[in-house]
Motif scaffolding. Structure first.
Motif, PDB file in Angstrom:
ATOM      1  N   MET A   1       0.832  -1.176   0.000  1.00 20.86           N
ATOM      2  CA  MET A   1       0.000   0.000   0.000  1.00 20.86           C
ATOM      3  C   MET A   1       0.880   1.244   0.000  1.00 20.86           C
ATOM      4  N   VAL A   2       0.271   2.348  -0.416  1.00 19.04           N
ATOM      5  CA  VAL A   2       0.973   3.624  -0.514  1.00 19.04           C
ATOM      6  C   VAL A   2       0.167   4.685   0.220  1.00 19.04           C
ATOM      7  N   LYS A   3       0.858   5.497   1.014  1.00 17.54           N
ATOM      8  CA  LYS A   3       0.254   6.666   1.639  1.00 17.54           C
ATOM      9  C   LYS A   3       0.607   7.882   0.789  1.00 17.54           C
ATOM     10  N   HIS A   4      -0.375   8.751   0.619  1.00 19.87           N
ATOM     11  CA  HIS A   4      -0.219  10.000  -0.135  1.00 19.87           C
ATOM     12  C   HIS A   4      -0.718  11.097   0.805  1.00 19.87           C
ATOM     13  N   ILE A   5       0.216  11.881   1.330  1.00 18.10           N
ATOM     14  CA  ILE A   5      -0.096  12.911   2.314  1.00 18.10           C
ATOM     15  C   ILE A   5       0.184  14.277   1.694  1.00 18.10           C
ATOM     16  N   ILE A   6      -0.794  15.169   1.778  1.00 11.85           N
ATOM     17  CA  ILE A   6      -0.637  16.532   1.293  1.00 11.85           C
ATOM     18  C   ILE A   6      -0.927  17.488   2.444  1.00 11.85           C
ATOM     19  N   LEU A   7      -0.122  18.528   2.568  1.00 10.17           N
ATOM     20  CA  LEU A   7      -0.366  19.616   3.511  1.00 10.17           C
ATOM     21  C   LEU A   7      -0.493  20.906   2.712  1.00 10.17           C
ATOM     22  N   TRP A   8      -1.495  21.722   3.073  1.00  9.36           N
ATOM     23  CA  TRP A   8      -1.699  22.999   2.398  1.00  9.36           C
ATOM     24  C   TRP A   8      -1.823  24.127   3.409  1.00  9.36           C
ATOM     25  N   THR A   9      -1.460  25.317   2.964  1.00 14.66           N
ATOM     26  CA  THR A   9      -1.882  26.547   3.616  1.00 14.66           C
ATOM     27  C   THR A   9      -2.785  27.253   2.613  1.00 14.66           C
ATOM     28  N   LEU A  10      -3.743  27.993   3.138  1.00 18.68           N
ATOM     29  CA  LEU A  10      -4.707  28.686   2.287  1.00 18.68           C
ATOM     30  C   LEU A  10      -4.249  30.101   1.975  1.00 18.68           C
ATOM     31  N   LYS A  11      -4.759  30.623   0.875  1.00 19.65           N
ATOM     32  CA  LYS A  11      -4.567  32.028   0.565  1.00 19.65           C
ATOM     33  C   LYS A  11      -5.339  32.847   1.599  1.00 19.65           C
ATOM     34  N   GLU A  12      -4.926  34.085   1.794  1.00 17.63           N
ATOM     35  CA  GLU A  12      -5.600  34.972   2.752  1.00 17.63           C
ATOM     36  C   GLU A  12      -7.052  35.197   2.345  1.00 17.63           C
ATOM     37  N   THR A  13      -7.949  35.111   3.330  1.00 23.92           N
ATOM     38  CA  THR A  13      -9.367  35.356   3.109  1.00 23.92           C
ATOM     39  C   THR A  13     -10.029  35.617   4.459  1.00 23.92           C
ATOM     40  N   ASP A  14     -11.273  36.067   4.446  1.00 20.49           N
ATOM     41  CA  ASP A  14     -11.958  36.310   5.716  1.00 20.49           C
ATOM     42  C   ASP A  14     -12.407  34.986   6.333  1.00 20.49           C
ATOM     43  N   ALA A  15     -12.782  35.030   7.605  1.00 17.20           N
ATOM     44  CA  ALA A  15     -13.094  33.819   8.372  1.00 17.20           C
ATOM     45  C   ALA A  15     -14.273  33.041   7.796  1.00 17.20           C
ATOM     46  N   ASP A  16     -15.308  33.746   7.349  1.00 19.37           N
ATOM     47  CA  ASP A  16     -16.471  33.050   6.795  1.00 19.37           C
ATOM     48  C   ASP A  16     -16.126  32.324   5.506  1.00 19.37           C
ATOM     49  N   LYS A  17     -15.390  32.979   4.622  1.00 15.88           N
ATOM     50  CA  LYS A  17     -14.985  32.365   3.361  1.00 15.88           C
ATOM     51  C   LYS A  17     -14.042  31.187   3.629  1.00 15.88           C
ATOM     52  N   LYS A  18     -13.146  31.341   4.599  1.00 20.96           N
ATOM     53  CA  LYS A  18     -12.219  30.265   4.942  1.00 20.96           C
ATOM     54  C   LYS A  18     -12.980  29.026   5.413  1.00 20.96           C
ATOM     55  N   ALA A  19     -13.972  29.213   6.251  1.00 25.39           N
ATOM     56  CA  ALA A  19     -14.775  28.082   6.736  1.00 25.39           C
ATOM     57  C   ALA A  19     -15.471  27.378   5.576  1.00 25.39           C
ATOM     58  N   SER A  51       0.057  25.034  17.060  1.00 21.86           N
ATOM     59  CA  SER A  51       1.482  24.800  16.789  1.00 21.86           C
ATOM     60  C   SER A  51       1.754  24.392  15.340  1.00 21.86           C
ATOM     61  N   SER A  52       0.717  24.179  14.548  1.00 22.08           N
ATOM     62  CA  SER A  52       0.866  23.721  13.161  1.00 22.08           C
ATOM     63  C   SER A  52       1.213  24.879  12.233  1.00 22.08           C
ATOM     64  N   ASN A  53       1.881  24.550  11.122  1.00 20.03           N
ATOM     65  CA  ASN A  53       2.130  25.563  10.095  1.00 20.03           C
ATOM     66  C   ASN A  53       1.444  25.184   8.785  1.00 20.03           C
ATOM     67  N   ALA A  54       0.490  24.273   8.844  1.00 21.96           N
ATOM     68  CA  ALA A  54      -0.372  23.927   7.713  1.00 21.96           C
ATOM     69  C   ALA A  54      -1.813  24.001   8.204  1.00 21.96           C
ATOM     70  N   GLU A  55      -2.742  24.274   7.278  1.00 21.00           N
ATOM     71  CA  GLU A  55      -4.142  24.425   7.652  1.00 21.00           C
ATOM     72  C   GLU A  55      -5.009  23.236   7.245  1.00 21.00           C
ATOM     73  N   VAL A  56      -4.552  22.473   6.257  1.00 16.15           N
ATOM     74  CA  VAL A  56      -5.321  21.344   5.748  1.00 16.15           C
ATOM     75  C   VAL A  56      -4.372  20.180   5.502  1.00 16.15           C
ATOM     76  N   MET A  57      -4.832  18.959   5.853  1.00 10.97           N
ATOM     77  CA  MET A  57      -4.068  17.756   5.545  1.00 10.97           C
ATOM     78  C   MET A  57      -4.970  16.776   4.813  1.00 10.97           C
ATOM     79  N   LEU A  58      -4.481  16.260   3.704  1.00  5.91           N
ATOM     80  CA  LEU A  58      -5.116  15.168   2.989  1.00  5.91           C
ATOM     81  C   LEU A  58      -4.301  13.919   3.272  1.00  5.91           C
TER      82      LEU A  58
END
Length: 99
Positions: A1-19, A51-58
């Motif tokens: 099996m293979v694991k495929h892990i992605i970490l992202w940070t988002l572009k700047e946006t307001d809190a409602d749009k980010k959610a 403490s994280s420097n990423a906002e999303v993990m796949l």
């Protein structure tokens, strides 16, 4: 099996749009389960600790490296990435490995 892990940070946006962006990313990426051959598991995490420097993990598990290559080109994956991920992300990091 293979694991495929992605970490992202988002572009700047307001809190409602980010959610909204985070909810759409999670829904549509996890929705790829059962649509892409060889994709065994898919989990999206959008609640990092301060403490994280990423906002999303796949976190995906695929049958093998060949299936990973197919996943990356699969039309359902490309559509989700182009519609719900790439327009809103700034930094992307990836790690693939065998388990």
């Amino acid at each position: 099996m293979v694991k495929h892990i992605i970490l992202w940070t988002l572009k700047e946006t307001d809190a409602d749009k980010k959610a909204e962006i985070l909810a759409n990313m999670k829904e549509h990426l996890e929705g790829l389960a059962g649509k892409v051959p060889g994709l065994l598991e898919v989990h999206v995490r959008t609640n990092p600790l301060a403490s994280s420097n990423a906002e999303v993990m796949l976190d995906t598990t695929l049958e093998n490296e060949e299936m990973l290559k197919g996943y990356q080109k699969h039309p359902a994956h490309v559509e989700v990435a182009n519609t719900y991920v790439r327009p809103y992300t700034d930094v992307r990091m990836c790690m693939d490995y065998e388990v």
